[in-house]
Write a protein that holds these residues in place. Sequence first.
Motif, PDB file in Angstrom:
ATOM      1  N   GLU A 159       0.816  -1.211   0.000  1.00 40.41           N
ATOM      2  CA  GLU A 159       0.000   0.000   0.000  1.00 40.41           C
ATOM      3  C   GLU A 159       0.856   1.270   0.000  1.00 40.41           C
ATOM      4  OE1 GLU A 159      -2.645  -0.157   3.335  1.00 40.41           O
ATOM      5  OE2 GLU A 159      -3.209  -2.249   2.934  1.00 40.41           O
ATOM      6  N   ALA A 160       2.169   1.129  -0.199  1.00 42.78           N
ATOM      7  CA  ALA A 160       3.061   2.282  -0.136  1.00 42.78           C
ATOM      8  C   ALA A 160       2.626   3.376  -1.105  1.00 42.78           C
ATOM      9  CB  ALA A 160       4.490   1.856  -0.439  1.00 42.78           C
ATOM     10  N   GLU A 161       2.581   4.607  -0.584  1.00 38.72           N
ATOM     11  CA  GLU A 161       2.204   5.780  -1.376  1.00 38.72           C
ATOM     12  C   GLU A 161       3.339   6.804  -1.307  1.00 38.72           C
ATOM     13  OE1 GLU A 161      -1.234   9.285  -1.415  1.00 38.72           O
ATOM     14  OE2 GLU A 161      -1.191   7.771   0.188  1.00 38.72           O
ATOM     15  N   VAL A 162       3.808   7.249  -2.465  1.00 34.77           N
ATOM     16  CA  VAL A 162       4.828   8.287  -2.518  1.00 34.77           C
ATOM     17  C   VAL A 162       4.126   9.637  -2.394  1.00 34.77           C
ATOM     18  CG1 VAL A 162       6.648   9.361  -3.879  1.00 34.77           C
ATOM     19  CG2 VAL A 162       6.373   6.874  -3.914  1.00 34.77           C
ATOM     20  N   LEU A 163       4.311  10.319  -1.268  1.00 30.70           N
ATOM     21  CA  LEU A 163       3.678  11.618  -1.046  1.00 30.70           C
ATOM     22  C   LEU A 163       4.424  12.734  -1.766  1.00 30.70           C
ATOM     23  CD1 LEU A 163       2.894  11.303   2.775  1.00 30.70           C
ATOM     24  CD2 LEU A 163       1.434  10.704   0.822  1.00 30.70           C
ATOM     25  N   SER A 164       5.754  12.647  -1.786  1.00 33.02           N
ATOM     26  CA  SER A 164       6.559  13.636  -2.507  1.00 33.02           C
ATOM     27  C   SER A 164       7.893  13.007  -2.860  1.00 33.02           C
ATOM     28  CB  SER A 164       6.769  14.906  -1.679  1.00 33.02           C
ATOM     29  OG  SER A 164       7.563  14.641  -0.533  1.00 33.02           O
ATOM     30  N   ALA A 165       8.484  13.498  -3.935  1.00 34.54           N
ATOM     31  CA  ALA A 165       9.780  12.990  -4.383  1.00 34.54           C
ATOM     32  C   ALA A 165      10.560  14.154  -4.980  1.00 34.54           C
ATOM     33  CB  ALA A 165       9.603  11.884  -5.419  1.00 34.54           C
ATOM     34  N   GLN A 166      11.815  14.239  -4.599  1.00 44.09           N
ATOM     35  CA  GLN A 166      12.665  15.336  -5.071  1.00 44.09           C
ATOM     36  C   GLN A 166      14.067  14.801  -5.344  1.00 44.09           C
ATOM     37  OE1 GLN A 166      12.742  18.650  -2.377  1.00 44.09           O
ATOM     38  NE2 GLN A 166      14.327  19.753  -3.508  1.00 44.09           N
ATOM     39  N   ILE A 167      14.638  15.212  -6.462  1.00 43.21           N
ATOM     40  CA  ILE A 167      15.997  14.838  -6.796  1.00 43.21           C
ATOM     41  C   ILE A 167      16.929  15.994  -6.481  1.00 43.21           C
ATOM     42  CG2 ILE A 167      16.136  15.601  -9.215  1.00 43.21           C
ATOM     43  CD1 ILE A 167      17.183  12.139  -7.938  1.00 43.21           C
ATOM     44  N   ILE A 168      18.113  15.694  -6.009  1.00 44.74           N
ATOM     45  CA  ILE A 168      19.137  16.714  -5.762  1.00 44.74           C
ATOM     46  C   ILE A 168      20.142  16.623  -6.898  1.00 44.74           C
ATOM     47  CG2 ILE A 168      20.900  17.529  -4.147  1.00 44.74           C
ATOM     48  CD1 ILE A 168      19.314  16.069  -1.929  1.00 44.74           C
ATOM     49  N   ARG A 169      20.240  17.650  -7.695  1.00 49.65           N
ATOM     50  CA  ARG A 169      21.016  17.564  -8.930  1.00 49.65           C
ATOM     51  C   ARG A 169      22.490  17.305  -8.672  1.00 49.65           C
ATOM     52  NH1 ARG A 169      19.247  22.035 -13.321  1.00 49.65           N
ATOM     53  NH2 ARG A 169      21.057  21.044 -14.326  1.00 49.65           N
ATOM     54  N   SER A 170      23.010  17.766  -7.568  1.00 45.09           N
ATOM     55  CA  SER A 170      24.412  17.513  -7.260  1.00 45.09           C
ATOM     56  C   SER A 170      24.647  16.082  -6.772  1.00 45.09           C
ATOM     57  CB  SER A 170      24.897  18.496  -6.187  1.00 45.09           C
ATOM     58  OG  SER A 170      24.133  18.352  -4.995  1.00 45.09           O
ATOM     59  N   GLY A 171      23.549  15.348  -6.556  1.00 45.42           N
ATOM     60  CA  GLY A 171      23.635  13.961  -6.118  1.00 45.42           C
ATOM     61  C   GLY A 171      22.825  13.715  -4.868  1.00 45.42           C
ATOM     62  N   GLY A 172      21.726  13.011  -5.006  1.00 43.59           N
ATOM     63  CA  GLY A 172      20.901  12.694  -3.851  1.00 43.59           C
ATOM     64  C   GLY A 172      19.424  12.731  -4.184  1.00 43.59           C
ATOM     65  N   TYR A 173      18.621  12.461  -3.172  1.00 44.02           N
ATOM     66  CA  TYR A 173      17.174  12.401  -3.360  1.00 44.02           C
ATOM     67  C   TYR A 173      16.494  12.569  -2.010  1.00 44.02           C
ATOM     68  CZ  TYR A 173      18.344   7.699  -1.815  1.00 44.02           C
ATOM     69  OH  TYR A 173      18.858   6.648  -1.111  1.00 44.02           O
ATOM     70  N   LEU A 174      15.200  12.880  -2.054  1.00 43.07           N
ATOM     71  CA  LEU A 174      14.377  12.986  -0.847  1.00 43.07           C
ATOM     72  C   LEU A 174      12.998  12.456  -1.185  1.00 43.07           C
ATOM     73  CD1 LEU A 174      13.905  13.923   2.066  1.00 43.07           C
ATOM     74  CD2 LEU A 174      13.308  16.184   1.150  1.00 43.07           C
ATOM     75  N   LEU A 175      12.585  11.451  -0.450  1.00 50.59           N
ATOM     76  CA  LEU A 175      11.276  10.831  -0.646  1.00 50.59           C
ATOM     77  C   LEU A 175      10.507  10.828   0.654  1.00 50.59           C
ATOM     78  CD1 LEU A 175      12.266   7.633  -2.656  1.00 50.59           C
ATOM     79  CD2 LEU A 175      10.563   9.274  -3.437  1.00 50.59           C
ATOM     80  N   HIS A 176       9.233  11.157   0.569  1.00 52.26           N
ATOM     81  CA  HIS A 176       8.334  10.982   1.706  1.00 52.26           C
ATOM     82  C   HIS A 176       7.265   9.970   1.299  1.00 52.26           C
ATOM     83  CE1 HIS A 176      10.049  14.876   3.083  1.00 52.26           C
ATOM     84  NE2 HIS A 176       9.893  14.309   4.268  1.00 52.26           N
ATOM     85  N   LEU A 177       7.127   8.917   2.105  1.00 48.12           N
ATOM     86  CA  LEU A 177       6.190   7.839   1.818  1.00 48.12           C
ATOM     87  C   LEU A 177       5.182   7.706   2.949  1.00 48.12           C
ATOM     88  CD1 LEU A 177       8.820   5.065   0.912  1.00 48.12           C
ATOM     89  CD2 LEU A 177       7.877   6.794  -0.629  1.00 48.12           C
ATOM     90  N   ARG A 178       4.043   7.179   2.585  1.00 48.19           N
ATOM     91  CA  ARG A 178       3.061   6.741   3.572  1.00 48.19           C
ATOM     92  C   ARG A 178       2.811   5.266   3.319  1.00 48.19           C
ATOM     93  NH1 ARG A 178       1.130   8.450   8.528  1.00 48.19           N
ATOM     94  NH2 ARG A 178      -0.961   7.651   8.870  1.00 48.19           N
ATOM     95  N   ILE A 179       3.097   4.433   4.317  1.00 47.96           N
ATOM     96  CA  ILE A 179       2.906   2.993   4.171  1.00 47.96           C
ATOM     97  C   ILE A 179       2.003   2.538   5.297  1.00 47.96           C
ATOM     98  CG2 ILE A 179       4.008   0.750   3.940  1.00 47.96           C
ATOM     99  CD1 ILE A 179       6.595   2.169   3.167  1.00 47.96           C
ATOM    100  N   GLY A 180       0.736   2.345   4.982  1.00 45.29           N
ATOM    101  CA  GLY A 180      -0.236   2.032   6.019  1.00 45.29           C
ATOM    102  C   GLY A 180      -0.297   3.163   7.015  1.00 45.29           C
ATOM    103  N   ALA A 181      -0.019   2.860   8.283  1.00 44.04           N
ATOM    104  CA  ALA A 181      -0.055   3.886   9.327  1.00 44.04           C
ATOM    105  C   ALA A 181       1.317   4.496   9.588  1.00 44.04           C
ATOM    106  CB  ALA A 181      -0.599   3.278  10.620  1.00 44.04           C
ATOM    107  N   ARG A 182       2.286   4.183   8.760  1.00 42.11           N
ATOM    108  CA  ARG A 182       3.660   4.631   9.021  1.00 42.11           C
ATOM    109  C   ARG A 182       4.091   5.731   8.059  1.00 42.11           C
ATOM    110  NH1 ARG A 182       2.987  -0.510  10.291  1.00 42.11           N
ATOM    111  NH2 ARG A 182       3.900  -1.289  12.245  1.00 42.11           N
TER     112      ARG A 182
END
Length: 352
Positions: free
Chosen positions: A214-237
Amino acid sequence: MSATAGVGVLGCGPVTQAIHLPTLERVPEFHVARVMDINPEVAESVAGRVGAKWSTDADEVIADPDVDVVLVCSPNGFHAEQVIAACRAGKKAVLCEKPLAMTEEEAAEIARVSTETGVPVIVGAMHTFDPGWLAALDNWNEILTAAHTLRYSITLPPNPRFEDFATDIVGRPGPWQGGEFDADAAASMMSGSIMGLAIHDLPLIRMFCPDWEEAEVLSAQIIRSGGYLLHLRIGARNVRVAAVMTQTLQPEWRLEAIGDDIALDVDFPNSYVHYGSAVATLSRGTSAERVGPFEENGYVGEWRYLADLVNGRAEPIPIERLIDDVVFAIRIAGTGSTEVRDRFNREMETAR
């Protein structure tokens, strides 16, 4: 068969040279029988380090009767076909570097062939074998159900810094020469980051989330210099998955699981480090307990498990678990890539 099990290595890049070969020196149940790389100079050089035969053809390694265990360290797109070929060749086991597959269809075929042939498959997710992490599960298993927030964060300098501490690398790939940074490039960068870096500890995240499908990606962002940031909602977590490539910050590889009155902090060693396990700290109110570091790390742990498996002292990891792990990563990579592409296009449209 030799007194020790022969390992056939597919792909002689930095992971083989700086991780697996030094680790195998610590696990006497194995010897390297044959190595393969498409670059003959690299294959010959690496073979010379361990007294092995060499080849530029993966099929030759898989067919070699002196090869009991196949180690798949080739580029990601070749993993599934090589794992399947090794299973069909009736090897004693296959150890595949992350990711096991790049599509759900590939993953399903691996599961089918492994089950049909009875050849066990192991994925080289070293943190799943890390003694510090395993001790945390043994001592504080309740955190798996108590945690409502998960944070998985990586801060890393470029890999060559650590690779060179471990060994002298031959044939290191050159830096990626990127073209125009557009929506497709951003999406590809997100997918590659998840399947190449975040995938290390997504199996640990999934252990906290029985409802992972049931994982839901709430937001996703790439860091052009190298990296990423993801916020997920998985059930109640709530789950945050982040990485940043840096030249200046202190390296860090950390997993945090937080509940109402309990919290687990697992501080893993960096990739390519050949001494010491994770340190895990469990906090309850004002008290804290700690396990680790243990002398050995997850790299040795996975090969010791493989030795036990080959010698009949351990049960295979259920293939279904490994397939669920890679499907979890594939779906997050796909959804995250779509979110990054859409975000890029929205920002470009606003800029106009």
